[in-house]
Design a protein around this motif. Structure first.
Motif, PDB file in Angstrom:
ATOM      1  N   GLN A   1       2.899   6.500  -5.433  1.00 48.92           N
ATOM      2  CA  GLN A   1       3.263   5.416  -4.533  1.00 48.92           C
ATOM      3  C   GLN A   1       2.415   5.530  -3.267  1.00 48.92           C
ATOM      4  O   GLN A   1       2.469   6.536  -2.554  1.00 48.92           O
ATOM      5  N   THR A   2       1.604   4.518  -3.002  1.00 47.73           N
ATOM      6  CA  THR A   2       0.764   4.543  -1.810  1.00 47.73           C
ATOM      7  C   THR A   2       0.448   3.125  -1.373  1.00 47.73           C
ATOM      8  O   THR A   2       0.492   2.188  -2.180  1.00 47.73           O
ATOM      9  N   SER A   3       0.123   2.981  -0.119  1.00 47.92           N
ATOM     10  CA  SER A   3      -0.340   1.686   0.389  1.00 47.92           C
ATOM     11  C   SER A   3      -1.740   1.802   0.967  1.00 47.92           C
ATOM     12  O   SER A   3      -2.320   0.808   1.394  1.00 47.92           O
TER      13      SER A   3
ATOM     14  N   SER B   1       0.563   9.454   0.694  1.00 47.62           N
ATOM     15  CA  SER B   1       1.865   9.206   0.081  1.00 47.62           C
ATOM     16  C   SER B   1       2.901  10.011   0.849  1.00 47.62           C
ATOM     17  O   SER B   1       2.863  11.249   0.843  1.00 47.62           O
TER      18      SER B   1
ATOM     19  N   GLY C   1       1.703  -3.712  -7.717  1.00 53.96           N
ATOM     20  CA  GLY C   1       2.898  -3.889  -6.907  1.00 53.96           C
ATOM     21  C   GLY C   1       3.875  -4.866  -7.520  1.00 53.96           C
ATOM     22  O   GLY C   1       3.948  -5.018  -8.741  1.00 53.96           O
TER      23      GLY C   1
ATOM     24  N   LYS D   1       7.162  -2.133  -4.532  1.00 54.33           N
ATOM     25  CA  LYS D   1       6.477  -1.237  -5.445  1.00 54.33           C
ATOM     26  C   LYS D   1       4.994  -1.213  -5.096  1.00 54.33           C
ATOM     27  O   LYS D   1       4.405  -2.252  -4.797  1.00 54.33           O
ATOM     28  N   SER D   2       4.374  -0.034  -5.139  1.00 57.43           N
ATOM     29  CA  SER D   2       2.942   0.066  -4.847  1.00 57.43           C
ATOM     30  C   SER D   2       2.368   1.284  -5.574  1.00 57.43           C
ATOM     31  O   SER D   2       2.112   2.323  -4.970  1.00 57.43           O
ATOM     32  N   ASN D   3       2.164   1.136  -6.873  1.00 55.88           N
ATOM     33  CA  ASN D   3       1.666   2.229  -7.702  1.00 55.88           C
ATOM     34  C   ASN D   3       0.148   2.193  -7.803  1.00 55.88           C
ATOM     35  O   ASN D   3      -0.445   1.131  -8.014  1.00 55.88           O
TER      36      ASN D   3
ATOM     37  N   SER E   1       3.102   7.699 -11.452  1.00 57.38           N
ATOM     38  CA  SER E   1       3.812   7.010 -10.378  1.00 57.38           C
ATOM     39  C   SER E   1       3.427   7.499  -8.980  1.00 57.38           C
ATOM     40  O   SER E   1       4.238   8.026  -8.227  1.00 57.38           O
TER      41      SER E   1
ATOM     42  N   GLU F   1      -3.059   5.682 -14.966  1.00 61.59           N
ATOM     43  CA  GLU F   1      -2.572   6.215 -13.696  1.00 61.59           C
ATOM     44  C   GLU F   1      -3.176   7.597 -13.483  1.00 61.59           C
ATOM     45  O   GLU F   1      -3.080   8.455 -14.368  1.00 61.59           O
TER      46      GLU F   1
END
Length: 402
Positions: free
Chosen positions: A97-99, A114, A70, A76-78, A95, A91
């Motif tokens: 993106q998730t929390s 996502s 992040g 940002k949360s990759n 890219s 990765e």
């Protein structure tokens, strides 16, 4: 005098050897200065550079560590993965993106949300890579213990007639956006005067997989002060409203060998009062027992054995009414639920506090830090030893153990 010095040195090294001996069998992923590290026994290895790491999670077999890269502003949360076999970060797809993400309990597969879409990783070259869409409209999820299905939640919407129910579904991991494969497990009716939430999450299975617990999240202003803790049977036939607590996932945990759910109850966003450890027996009739003495608050908990619970406890501070929120200087206490005996087991110095207890087999670990300093040291104690010692210095938050 030389003999006294020699004896002192021998005692020192004996104590040090007992601590380091207990360290050998432990393995942890931790974050220091925003970078990912591994510690196994006495060896520390830095795994990332120039990242902003948080939320490390081990895969079921310990080969992979998934984490979020992040930034300080939270913009940002990759999703990244470290492969311990190939010793490299990568990765799983460009890219992501998730929390919120979770490893399968039986395979090296990652599921993540996502943009309200639940996805699961494919496999390439024997490691998670790429992804497949599972379901749309998902606000929260957890794998079933069999690793083939998910329990997912769909948040409530405000209608002219009021809040619609929160719905829980059972879906296969190979659903591939086929809505016909989703099975409605339970609908939670919303009542602003009783059980009020617009979403649920933080799912946790009981040790035998017969029950799943989760936290409800009301609208933002309410969520700061009160969240409903609920339990549902795995077949969706029995729903229980257990109590009200703050929205901390670490504050409710299943017993390791029984259907007992320990949690810290109490409404109000400030830690100064009304934070009580309770244990609920989740069976035909739900019985709850309180364990926090009057005049104290409990601010974290962990099961150490089937009959012992560790809590981070401090004295209440009912004098405080306004101004900066006071620090609650917690120490760890052991509660024997069989005998109701309780005792203090850690003794931090003035201006220090012990928090985040974790049970790892026969070891107990916790984070000790100073007031107003976020970083701390990981302390460790074996259940057969009286003395505790520092295992990892200067961590950003508590480690993830494998």
């Amino acid at each position: 005098m030389p003999i006294k010095i020699l004896l002192s040195l021998m005692l020192f090294f004996f104590h040090y050897s007992t601590v380091t001996k207990s360290e050998v069998s432990l393995k942890a992923a931790f974050v220091r200065n925003h970078q990912l590290w591994i510690k196994e026994g006495n060896q520390e290895i830095q795994l990332t550079k120039d990242k902003y790491v948080y939320s490390p999670q081990w895969s079921y077999d310990g080969r992979f560590i998934a984490y979020i890269d992040g930034d300080e502003k939270g913009e940002k949360s990759n999703l990244w993965v470290y492969d311990t076999k190939r010793k490299e970060n990568y990765e799983p797809y460009h890219s992501i993106q998730t929390s919120y993400f979770n490893w399968s309990p039986v395979a090296n597969e990652l599921a993540y949300i996502s943009g309200w879409v639940l996805n699961v990783t494919k496999t390439k070259d024997d490691r998670p890579y790429g992804f497949e869409n599972v379901s749309l409209g998902v606000s929260g999820f957890e794998w079933y213990p069999n690793g083939r299905e998910f329990i997912v939640s769909a948040s409530s919407n405000r209608l002219p007639t009021g809040w619609e129910p929160i719905k829980l579904y059972r879906i296969p991991k190979d659903m591939n956006l086929n809505e016909k494969k989703a099975v409605l497990l339970y609908s939670i009716r919303i009542d602003e005067n009783d059980l009020f939430a617009v979403d649920v999450g933080n799912f946790k299975w009981s040790h035998d997989g017969k029950w799943i617990s989760f936290l409800g999240t009301p609208t933002p202003s309410w969520a700061m002060d009160s969240n409903p803790l609920c339990v549902l049977s795995s077949d969706g036939k029995v729903f229980k409203d257990i109590g009200r607590m703050l929205g901390f996932s670490d504050w409710f945990k299943w017993a390791p060998q029984s259907n007992q759910l320990a949690y810290i109850s109490g409404e109000g966003r400030f830690f100064v009062e009304n934070k009580i450890t309770k244990i609920a027996e989740i069976e035909a009739f739900t019985k709850q027992v309180e364990y926090t003495p009057k005049g104290y608050v409990d601010l974290d908990l962990e099961w150490w054995t089937p009959s012992k619970v560790i809590v981070a406890r401090s004295q209440e501070n009912k004098v405080w009414k306004e101004g900066p929120v006071p620090t609650m200087f917690t120490s760890l206490y052991e509660i024997d639920i069989g005998s109701d005996n309780q005792k203090q087991i850690t003794f931090p110095k003035e201006n220090e506090l012990d928090e985040d207890p974790q049970s790892v087999g026969s070891y107990l670990t916790w984070l000790r830090r100073q007031d107003e300093i976020q970083n701390g040291d990981v302390w460790i104690k074996h259940d057969k030893q009286k003395e505790a010692g520092i295992w990892i210095e200067d961590v950003d938050f508590s480690p993830a153990f494998f």
